[in-house]
Design a protein around this motif. Sequence first.
Motif, mmCIF file in Angstrom:
data_model
loop_
_atom_site.group_PDB
_atom_site.id
_atom_site.type_symbol
_atom_site.label_atom_id
_atom_site.label_comp_id
_atom_site.label_asym_id
_atom_site.label_seq_id
_atom_site.Cartn_x
_atom_site.Cartn_y
_atom_site.Cartn_z
ATOM 1 N N LEU A 53 -4.585 -2.720 -5.321
ATOM 2 C CA LEU A 53 -3.803 -3.350 -3.943
ATOM 3 C C LEU A 53 -3.666 -2.257 -2.855
ATOM 4 O O LEU A 53 -3.901 -2.845 -1.667
ATOM 5 N N LYS A 54 -3.330 -1.183 -3.118
ATOM 6 C CA LYS A 54 -3.082 -0.332 -1.924
ATOM 7 C C LYS A 54 -4.333 0.038 -0.980
ATOM 8 O O LYS A 54 -4.406 0.029 -0.056
ATOM 9 N N ARG A 55 -5.474 0.136 -2.014
ATOM 10 C CA ARG A 55 -6.945 0.471 -1.315
ATOM 11 C C ARG A 55 -7.175 -0.984 -0.322
ATOM 12 O O ARG A 55 -7.840 -0.779 0.732
ATOM 13 N N THR A 56 -7.124 -1.815 -1.015
ATOM 14 C CA THR A 56 -7.365 -3.191 -0.343
ATOM 15 C C THR A 56 -6.550 -3.549 1.095
ATOM 16 O O THR A 56 -7.330 -3.674 1.905
ATOM 17 N N ILE A 57 -5.196 -3.002 0.883
ATOM 18 C CA ILE A 57 -4.456 -3.257 2.033
ATOM 19 C C ILE A 57 -4.962 -2.303 3.258
ATOM 20 O O ILE A 57 -5.047 -2.681 4.450
ATOM 21 N N GLU A 58 -5.538 -0.983 2.606
ATOM 22 C CA GLU A 58 -5.468 0.148 3.569
ATOM 23 C C GLU A 58 -7.101 0.073 4.251
ATOM 24 O O GLU A 58 -7.327 0.383 5.466
ATOM 25 N N THR A 59 -7.904 -0.244 3.345
ATOM 26 C CA THR A 59 -9.491 -0.238 3.852
ATOM 27 C C THR A 59 -9.804 -1.513 4.407
ATOM 28 O O THR A 59 -10.844 -1.764 4.746
ATOM 29 N N LYS A 60 -9.172 -2.671 4.083
ATOM 30 C CA LYS A 60 -9.226 -4.123 4.649
ATOM 31 C C LYS A 60 -10.725 -4.612 3.841
ATOM 32 O O LYS A 60 -11.183 -5.404 4.361
ATOM 33 N N GLU A 61 -11.007 -3.958 2.556
ATOM 34 C CA GLU A 61 -11.874 -4.486 1.936
ATOM 35 C C GLU A 61 -11.455 -4.646 0.353
ATOM 36 O O GLU A 61 -10.779 -3.784 0.037
ATOM 37 N N ALA A 62 -11.859 -5.867 -0.183
ATOM 38 C CA ALA A 62 -11.319 -6.231 -1.517
ATOM 39 C C ALA A 62 -11.479 -5.140 -2.728
ATOM 40 O O ALA A 62 -12.854 -4.892 -2.999
#
Lengths: 158, 158
Positions: A53-62
């Motif tokens: 979830l953190k990576r999704t929010i930060e990178t804007k890639e699922a």
Amino acid sequence: MLFMFKKRDNIKEVEEGKYFSPKFDEKGLIPVVTTDFKTGGILMHGYMNREALKRTIETKEAHYWSRSREKVWHKGQVSGFIQKIKEIRVDDDQDSLWLTVDIGNGSSCHVGYRSCFYRSIPLGKINNDEAIEIKFEEKVKVFDPSKVYKDEPNPTKL
Amino acid sequence: MLFMFKKRDNIKEVEEGKYFSPKFDEKGLIPVVTTDFKTGGILMHGYMNREALKRTIETKEAHYWSRSREKVWHKGQVSGFIQKIKEIRVDDDQDSLWLTVDIGNGSSCHVGYRSCFYRSIPLGKINNDEAIEIKFEEKVKVFDPSKVYKDEPNPTKL
């Protein structure tokens, strides 16, 4: 618990407050539904752990949690069909997420269809002694999985 | 296992076969995403057990398994906001369902909004030491929950 995801202190705050307090289940996962920015349809249903979830929010890639491979999975890493995040929403009790993504003309399903939901179930009286036949709503595959995934194991489990 | 839901014998059949072989998890549940026939948006994310799924297919009205009340729940029974089924789809590995429903001008969220997903999460760099603020995307409630549900307990759990 990381501080960025606020502690779930009271129900009123979870439902109508202004902070993000996602609920992860006993396995540390939250269910995620992903819809196609272009068609509006559902592409897939998956799960995230805190890190995904953190990576999704930060990178804007699922990024999801792959339950079959037991690791964070950057969707599209193998197939090339990256999901670019347009929006993330959370539901009332904050125990599920809705992602709207842009996949261009790509696919989200490892079987080769654009959406994982390519079959429908007929409505009406069920005969308990007879298996229910389902109907293919998508008929054309976007890609050939055997060429794209080569020796990758199939994530589907019985 | 009931015969109407075919036994999951092999992966090829589950993914590309013509029979409905839903996978219920260790609690006997399958996750369900429900979208609004009218707006195309996601209304809610819930769960069904075998009985709720059977009733949904047969009555063409959505039934779920309420995890907070631990019983089959005919959605709209109290609020009046029945979900009339337009279509049911199943995903590739048959472990999640997608319902498209007609709720007219009604609501699907016990908090009063049309959709349960009335808040969005901002994208970009996260500060680990700071709670993430979410944004209300729906601003007007369709109904007043205190009038509709009266003394019904709130299904949201911390």
